[in-house]
Design an enzyme around this catalytic site. Sequence first.
Site, PDB file in Angstrom:
ATOM      1  N   LYS A 176       0.980  -1.124   0.067  1.00 23.93           N
ATOM      2  CA  LYS A 176       0.040  -0.018  -0.026  1.00 23.93           C
ATOM      3  C   LYS A 176       0.813   1.392  -0.103  1.00 23.93           C
ATOM      4  O   LYS A 176       1.955   1.363   0.520  1.00 23.93           O
ATOM      5  CB  LYS A 176      -0.602   0.077   1.272  1.00 23.93           C
ATOM      6  CG  LYS A 176      -2.109   0.872   0.888  1.00 23.93           C
ATOM      7  CD  LYS A 176      -3.044  -0.104   0.330  1.00 23.93           C
ATOM      8  CE  LYS A 176      -4.249   0.810   0.111  1.00 23.93           C
ATOM      9  NZ  LYS A 176      -5.395  -0.088  -0.426  1.00 23.93           N
TER      10      LYS A 176
ATOM     11  N   GLY B   5     -23.796   4.157   1.561  1.00 22.96           N
ATOM     12  CA  GLY B   5     -22.811   4.950   0.830  1.00 22.96           C
ATOM     13  C   GLY B   5     -23.062   4.659  -0.621  1.00 22.96           C
ATOM     14  O   GLY B   5     -23.269   3.400  -0.887  1.00 22.96           O
TER      15      GLY B   5
ATOM     16  N   GLY C  51     -21.126   5.570  -3.544  1.00 21.16           N
ATOM     17  CA  GLY C  51     -19.917   6.256  -4.183  1.00 21.16           C
ATOM     18  C   GLY C  51     -19.661   5.214  -5.450  1.00 21.16           C
ATOM     19  O   GLY C  51     -20.688   4.645  -5.861  1.00 21.16           O
TER      20      GLY C  51
ATOM     21  N   VAL D  42     -18.444   2.270  -5.655  1.00 12.06           N
ATOM     22  CA  VAL D  42     -18.968   0.740  -5.473  1.00 12.06           C
ATOM     23  C   VAL D  42     -20.610   0.736  -5.001  1.00 12.06           C
ATOM     24  O   VAL D  42     -21.236   0.217  -5.563  1.00 12.06           O
ATOM     25  CB  VAL D  42     -18.176   0.053  -4.471  1.00 12.06           C
ATOM     26  CG1 VAL D  42     -18.702  -1.252  -4.288  1.00 12.06           C
ATOM     27  CG2 VAL D  42     -16.819  -0.020  -4.471  1.00 12.06           C
TER      28      VAL D  42
HETATM   29  P1  NAI Z   1     -16.428   6.333  -2.202  1.00 10.92           P
HETATM   30  O1  NAI Z   1     -15.476   7.399  -1.651  1.00 10.92           O
HETATM   31  O2  NAI Z   1     -16.560   6.617  -3.736  1.00 10.92           O
HETATM   32  O3  NAI Z   1     -17.902   6.462  -1.718  1.00 10.92           O
HETATM   33  C1  NAI Z   1     -18.417   6.127  -0.409  1.00 10.92           C
HETATM   34  C2  NAI Z   1     -19.669   6.834  -0.086  1.00 10.92           C
HETATM   35  O4  NAI Z   1     -19.914   6.874   1.299  1.00 10.92           O
HETATM   36  C3  NAI Z   1     -19.466   8.568  -0.208  1.00 10.92           C
HETATM   37  O5  NAI Z   1     -20.462   8.801  -1.258  1.00 10.92           O
HETATM   38  C4  NAI Z   1     -19.621   8.979   0.912  1.00 10.92           C
HETATM   39  O6  NAI Z   1     -20.473  10.125   1.049  1.00 10.92           O
HETATM   40  C5  NAI Z   1     -20.688   8.049   1.771  1.00 10.92           C
HETATM   41  N1  NAI Z   1     -20.395   7.998   2.933  1.00 10.92           N
HETATM   42  C6  NAI Z   1     -19.435   8.247   3.982  1.00 10.92           C
HETATM   43  N2  NAI Z   1     -19.843   8.059   5.125  1.00 10.92           N
HETATM   44  C7  NAI Z   1     -20.972   7.609   5.222  1.00 10.92           C
HETATM   45  C8  NAI Z   1     -22.068   7.619   6.135  1.00 10.92           C
HETATM   46  N3  NAI Z   1     -21.665   7.578   7.547  1.00 10.92           N
HETATM   47  N4  NAI Z   1     -23.553   7.131   5.904  1.00 10.92           N
HETATM   48  C9  NAI Z   1     -23.766   6.885   4.592  1.00 10.92           C
HETATM   49  N5  NAI Z   1     -22.767   7.398   3.599  1.00 10.92           N
HETATM   50  C10 NAI Z   1     -21.736   7.590   3.983  1.00 10.92           C
HETATM   51  O7  NAI Z   1     -15.619   4.903  -1.949  1.00 10.92           O
HETATM   52  P2  NAI Z   1     -15.800   3.756  -2.682  1.00 10.92           P
HETATM   53  O8  NAI Z   1     -14.506   3.605  -3.520  1.00 10.92           O
HETATM   54  O9  NAI Z   1     -17.189   3.562  -3.170  1.00 10.92           O
HETATM   55  O10 NAI Z   1     -15.829   2.640  -1.513  1.00 10.92           O
HETATM   56  C11 NAI Z   1     -16.595   2.356  -0.527  1.00 10.92           C
HETATM   57  C12 NAI Z   1     -15.903   1.530   0.340  1.00 10.92           C
HETATM   58  O11 NAI Z   1     -15.524   0.122  -0.320  1.00 10.92           O
HETATM   59  C13 NAI Z   1     -14.759   1.892   1.208  1.00 10.92           C
HETATM   60  O12 NAI Z   1     -14.628   1.401   2.232  1.00 10.92           O
HETATM   61  C14 NAI Z   1     -13.468   1.294   0.164  1.00 10.92           C
HETATM   62  O13 NAI Z   1     -12.506   1.091   1.101  1.00 10.92           O
HETATM   63  C15 NAI Z   1     -14.096  -0.115   0.061  1.00 10.92           C
HETATM   64  N6  NAI Z   1     -13.532  -0.598  -1.319  1.00 10.92           N
HETATM   65  C16 NAI Z   1     -13.645  -0.171  -2.550  1.00 10.92           C
HETATM   66  C17 NAI Z   1     -13.125  -0.441  -3.777  1.00 10.92           C
HETATM   67  C18 NAI Z   1     -13.333   0.209  -4.890  1.00 10.92           C
HETATM   68  O14 NAI Z   1     -12.933  -0.282  -5.880  1.00 10.92           O
HETATM   69  N7  NAI Z   1     -13.767   1.495  -5.104  1.00 10.92           N
HETATM   70  C19 NAI Z   1     -12.369  -2.000  -3.629  1.00 10.92           C
HETATM   71  C20 NAI Z   1     -12.575  -2.405  -2.371  1.00 10.92           C
HETATM   72  C21 NAI Z   1     -13.137  -1.981  -1.256  1.00 10.92           C
END
Ligand code: NAI
Length: 381
Positions: free
Chosen positions: A82, A179, A181, A183
Site C-alpha cells: 500500500k 454509501g 459512491g 461501489v
Molecule cells: P467512495 O468515496 O466513492 O464512496 C463512499 C460514499 O460513502 C460517499 O458517497 C460518502 O459520502 C458515503 N458515506 C461516507 N460516510 C457515510 C455514512 N456514515 N453514511 C452514509 N454514507 C456515507 O468510496 P468507494 O470507492 O465506493 O468505496 C466504498 C468502500 O468500499 C470503502 O470502504 C472502500 O475502502 C471499499 N472498497 C472500494 C473498492 C473500490 O473499487 N472502489 C475496492 C474494495 C473496497
Amino acid sequence: MGRGTLEAEAGSQGLEIHRIVDRRCGLEAVIALDSPLLGPAVGGCRMWPYASLAEAEAEACALARAMTRKVLLADLPFGGGKAVIRGDPATAKTPALWAAFAAALERLAGRYWTGEDSGTTPADMDAIARRSRFVLGRSSGAGDLGPMTAEGVLVGLKVALRHRFGSEDLQGVRIAVQGLGAVGLPLAERLAAAGAQLFVADLDANRVARAVERTGARPVAPHAVVEAPVDVLAPCALGGVIGPAEVGLLRCALVAGAANNPLATPETARLLHRRGILFAPDYVINAGGVIAATAELDPGGYRPQRVHARLAIIAHRLDSILAEAAARDRPPLEVTEALAAGLRARRLAAATGGRAASRARCPGGPAGASLLGTGQLARDP
Ligand code: NAI
C-alpha cells in the site's frame, strides 16, 4: 531516486517500509510492502491529510497486511502493499508530486504496483504512468474499479444469501446500501435490476437523489441506515461502522458489502455471530477491484471477460468459509483469518523452499528483476 529522500527499513513481521519525502513538490509518502517473499506487492495509493507521517505509516502497514489477505484469498500471485500519501486530494495533486511518486515506484523496480484508492483516481494513475511502469487502474486499463468491485460483491452477496436464507434469489429481498459512491451506486443498480427492495443512504444528498432516480430505492437518513429493518445491510462507505454498540441495534440477518474493515473491533464479529447475524468477510467479498486491476498484467492486456470469470473465486471462497463457519459454529471472520494465515504459510514455504520461485521475473519489470528484488530488507519467518 535522484529527488528528495527515500529511506527504507524493515518493519515488524516481514513488513518493509519506504518513506519518501520531497520538499520541493511537497510529497510525503509511505510505501509498505508486506512479506515481499510472497511476490510483487499490489495495493492502491491512498491520499489523505493525515496529521503526521507516522500516522500515514501506521495506516499503510495495516492496509498492506489486509491486501495480502485479500490477494491470497483471491488466488492472485502477488503480495500485499500500500502507498499512502499525506496530503489533501483536493489541493495537493500536482504534476511534480506525481513525478516524484513515480520515481519512487521506479526505484522499487516492480516490487510494488500501485493503483487507485481513496483520494486517487484513474486520471491520477494516468499521471503517474507517464513516468512509471508500475501502475494499475489506468483509464486505458481497468480504469474505475468501482463497478467490478460491485460485481464481485453481488457474486458474494448471493452466496451469503443462500447460506442465510436458503436461496440466491434477490427478488423482494430487502437490502440497505450505506454509501453510494464508486461501489455503492453500481451495487445498488445491480441489486435493483435483480429485483431487490432497496433502501439507500449517503451523507451526500445528491448521491441519494441519483440512486433513487436510477434504482427506485427508498432513501434512509444516514444515521438510521444501520438500524433499518431489512434482510441485508450492505456497508459501502467507511470502515468501523458496526461496533459492539451497533450490534444490538441491527435489524438485518446478513451484513455483506464493499467497505473495508466495517467491523470496529474483532469482538464485533463474535457478537454478530452470537446474535445469529451472518457476516460476509470484507476482504473476501470486495476483492473484485484488485482482481480487475491485476488483470492489466495479463499477457495481451486487460480483458473484462477474463475478470468476470475470475470473480468466481469470490463465490468459491465464501461458500467454503461460510460452510465451515456453520459446521464449527464459529464467526466467519475467524475462519477466514485462519484460512488466509494457512495460505500465506504455504506460499512462503513454496517461496523459501524453492529458490527458483524467487528468480521468477516480476511481471512487466526489468529483465532479470526477481521477486526478491535487490536490497530486500525484510525476512519472513
Ligand atoms: P467512495 O468515496 O466513492 O464512496 C463512499 C460514499 O460513502 C460517499 O458517497 C460518502 O459520502 C458515503 N458515506 C461516507 N460516510 C457515510 C455514512 N456514515 N453514511 C452514509 N454514507 C456515507 O468510496 P468507494 O470507492 O465506493 O468505496 C466504498 C468502500 O468500499 C470503502 O470502504 C472502500 O475502502 C471499499 N472498497 C472500494 C473498492 C473500490 O473499487 N472502489 C475496492 C474494495 C473496497
